[in-house]
Design an enzyme around this catalytic site. Structure first.
Site, mmCIF file in Angstrom:
data_model
loop_
_atom_site.group_PDB
_atom_site.id
_atom_site.type_symbol
_atom_site.label_atom_id
_atom_site.label_comp_id
_atom_site.label_asym_id
_atom_site.label_seq_id
_atom_site.Cartn_x
_atom_site.Cartn_y
_atom_site.Cartn_z
ATOM 1 N N ASP A 211 0.883 -1.263 -0.195
ATOM 2 C CA ASP A 211 0.013 -0.034 -0.031
ATOM 3 C C ASP A 211 0.872 1.377 0.014
ATOM 4 O OD1 ASP A 211 -2.288 1.419 0.029
ATOM 5 O OD2 ASP A 211 -3.033 1.059 2.081
ATOM 6 N N GLY B 288 0.230 5.406 -4.463
ATOM 7 C CA GLY B 288 -0.740 6.576 -4.855
ATOM 8 C C GLY B 288 0.014 7.915 -4.037
ATOM 9 N N ARG C 81 -0.569 8.765 -10.248
ATOM 10 C CA ARG C 81 -0.542 7.453 -9.326
ATOM 11 C C ARG C 81 0.167 6.359 -10.004
ATOM 12 N NH1 ARG C 81 -4.194 7.310 -5.244
ATOM 13 N NH2 ARG C 81 -4.233 5.166 -5.727
ATOM 14 N N GLU D 133 -12.199 -4.987 -5.248
ATOM 15 C CA GLU D 133 -12.845 -3.502 -5.111
ATOM 16 C C GLU D 133 -12.075 -2.531 -5.902
ATOM 17 O OE1 GLU D 133 -12.180 -5.600 -2.565
ATOM 18 O OE2 GLU D 133 -14.459 -6.152 -2.562
ATOM 19 N N ASN D 134 -10.768 -3.025 -6.498
ATOM 20 C CA ASN D 134 -9.919 -1.906 -7.281
ATOM 21 C C ASN D 134 -10.519 -1.603 -8.446
ATOM 22 O OD1 ASN D 134 -6.747 -3.182 -6.000
ATOM 23 N ND2 ASN D 134 -7.978 -1.622 -5.121
ATOM 24 N N SER E 185 -8.557 -5.271 4.353
ATOM 25 C CA SER E 185 -8.931 -5.020 3.131
ATOM 26 C C SER E 185 -9.191 -6.050 2.296
ATOM 27 C CB SER E 185 -8.317 -4.257 2.343
ATOM 28 O OG SER E 185 -7.797 -2.953 2.941
HETATM 29 C C1 FPP Z 1 -1.870 0.374 -3.249
HETATM 30 O O1 FPP Z 1 -1.477 1.547 -3.261
HETATM 31 C C2 FPP Z 1 -1.331 -0.727 -4.391
HETATM 32 C C3 FPP Z 1 -2.381 -1.080 -5.361
HETATM 33 C C4 FPP Z 1 -3.679 -1.103 -5.286
HETATM 34 C C5 FPP Z 1 -1.498 -1.968 -6.430
HETATM 35 C C6 FPP Z 1 -0.456 -2.623 -5.882
HETATM 36 C C7 FPP Z 1 0.265 -3.057 -7.163
HETATM 37 C C8 FPP Z 1 1.554 -3.057 -7.494
HETATM 38 C C9 FPP Z 1 2.595 -2.811 -6.243
HETATM 39 C C10 FPP Z 1 2.148 -3.218 -8.857
HETATM 40 C C11 FPP Z 1 1.482 -3.972 -9.512
HETATM 41 C C12 FPP Z 1 1.811 -5.635 -9.177
HETATM 42 C C13 FPP Z 1 2.252 -6.260 -10.142
HETATM 43 C C14 FPP Z 1 2.449 -7.519 -9.960
HETATM 44 C C15 FPP Z 1 2.478 -5.895 -11.673
HETATM 45 P P1 FPP Z 1 -2.693 2.741 -3.559
HETATM 46 O O2 FPP Z 1 -2.642 3.019 -4.946
HETATM 47 O O3 FPP Z 1 -3.734 2.406 -2.700
HETATM 48 O O4 FPP Z 1 -1.915 3.877 -2.720
HETATM 49 P P2 FPP Z 1 -2.301 5.103 -1.852
HETATM 50 O O5 FPP Z 1 -2.889 4.490 -0.786
HETATM 51 O O6 FPP Z 1 -1.509 5.790 -1.357
HETATM 52 O O7 FPP Z 1 -3.383 5.744 -2.893
#
Ligand code: FPP
Length: 253
Positions: free
Chosen positions: A24, A27, A37, A71-72, A200
């Site tokens: 996490d 972003g 992001r 949920e993403n 989550s």
């Molecule tokens: C959460 O950060 C991260 C994700 C929803 C995606 C995680 C994916 C990766 C690390 C890369 C993709 C993986 C592969 C295997 C290609 P957020 O976007 O929710 O960050 P925030 O909470 O700061 O907004």
């Protein structure tokens, strides 16, 4: 992406050590730099590569990472599309190396809703690496633990309706074997980065006796040192699995 085929190699290390990570903070990492992001997700992929290498070095044998949750899909279309693009690029650029380095890759989650080429790519990634046993990388993609549990319950209910099993014969072990995570050793440690303290909808069943470590570091900054710190915290924990400390086992009346 039906992961219920037997995939666990027989020659895994005697003491498996299974770590799961909610990656996490991509972003916020990007925002701090005035970037979009997707730049954070891109840096997140680099962090994942560093962390896989570090995990092997530090004695972790199994790692489950949360790449995309059910949920993403609520995120802006462009961000979702960029995340899928990063996954494609990751498989194209890194699969051969992972295979050479003895990594078995398995993707869990729902196929429905994923771009068709991605479904094919992740199936191929598993096919190409399924005999590897040095390290097991499980990537949760379009995954939600509640849906996984519901799917397992449906599967068992169907077996009972077909007369293949009786409801009474269903045990926790049998249930666990019906989940997409079947065959992996129990989860030892669950890490979430970026200072958030939530599950989550990740590995709800599997985390029953896992230790939780929450770290403030944003995922794109993760790597060897942060993982070592989490493992050191884990090593100081006293895991009792519902029992009591041996010294307290016989309480005076
Ligand atoms: C959460 O950060 C991260 C994700 C929803 C995606 C995680 C994916 C990766 C690390 C890369 C993709 C993986 C592969 C295997 C290609 P957020 O976007 O929710 O960050 P925030 O909470 O700061 O907004």
């Amino acid at each position: 992406m039906d992961a219920r085929e037997p995939t666990r190699p027989d020659d895994l290390p005697a003491t498996p050590f299974h770590v799961a990570i909610i990656m996490d903070g991509n972003g916020r990492w990007a925002k701090e730099r005035g970037q979009i992001r997707t730049i954070g997700h891109k840096a997140g992929v680099d962090a994942l590569k560093r962390t896989i290498t570090a995990a092997v070095d530090l004695g972790v044998t199994h790692m489950t990472v949360f790449a995309f949750s059910t949920e993403n899909w609520r995120r802006p279309e462009a961000e979702v599309s960029d995340l899928m693009g990063l996954l494609r690029a990751f498989i194209k650029a890194d699969l051969a190396r992972l295979r050479r380095e003895g990594v078995c890759v398995r993707i869990i989650g729902q196929e429905d809703g994923l771009p068709r080429d991605i479904v094919g790519m992740v199936a191929d990634a598993h096919e190409q690496t399924k005999h590897n046993s040095r390290f097991f990388l499980q990537v949760a993609l379009n995954y939600g633990a509640q849906a996984d549990i519901v799917e397992a319950a449906r599967r068992l209910a169907q077996s009972a309706r077909d007369g293949a099993i009786t409801p009474e014969s269903i045990t926790a072990d049998i249930f666990a074997n019906s989940l997409s995570t079947h065959g992996l050793p129990p989860l030892d440690l669950l890490i979430r980065t970026s200072g958030e303290h939530r599950l989550s909808n990740f590995l709800l069943w599997e985390a029953a006796y896992a230790e939780f470590v929450f770290q403030d570091i944003l995922w794109p900054d993760y790597g060897h040192d942060a993982l070592k710190q989490a493992l050191d915290i884990f090593a100081r924990r006293n895991r009792r699995f519902g029992a009591v400390d041996p010294g307290h086992a016989a309480q005076p009346a």
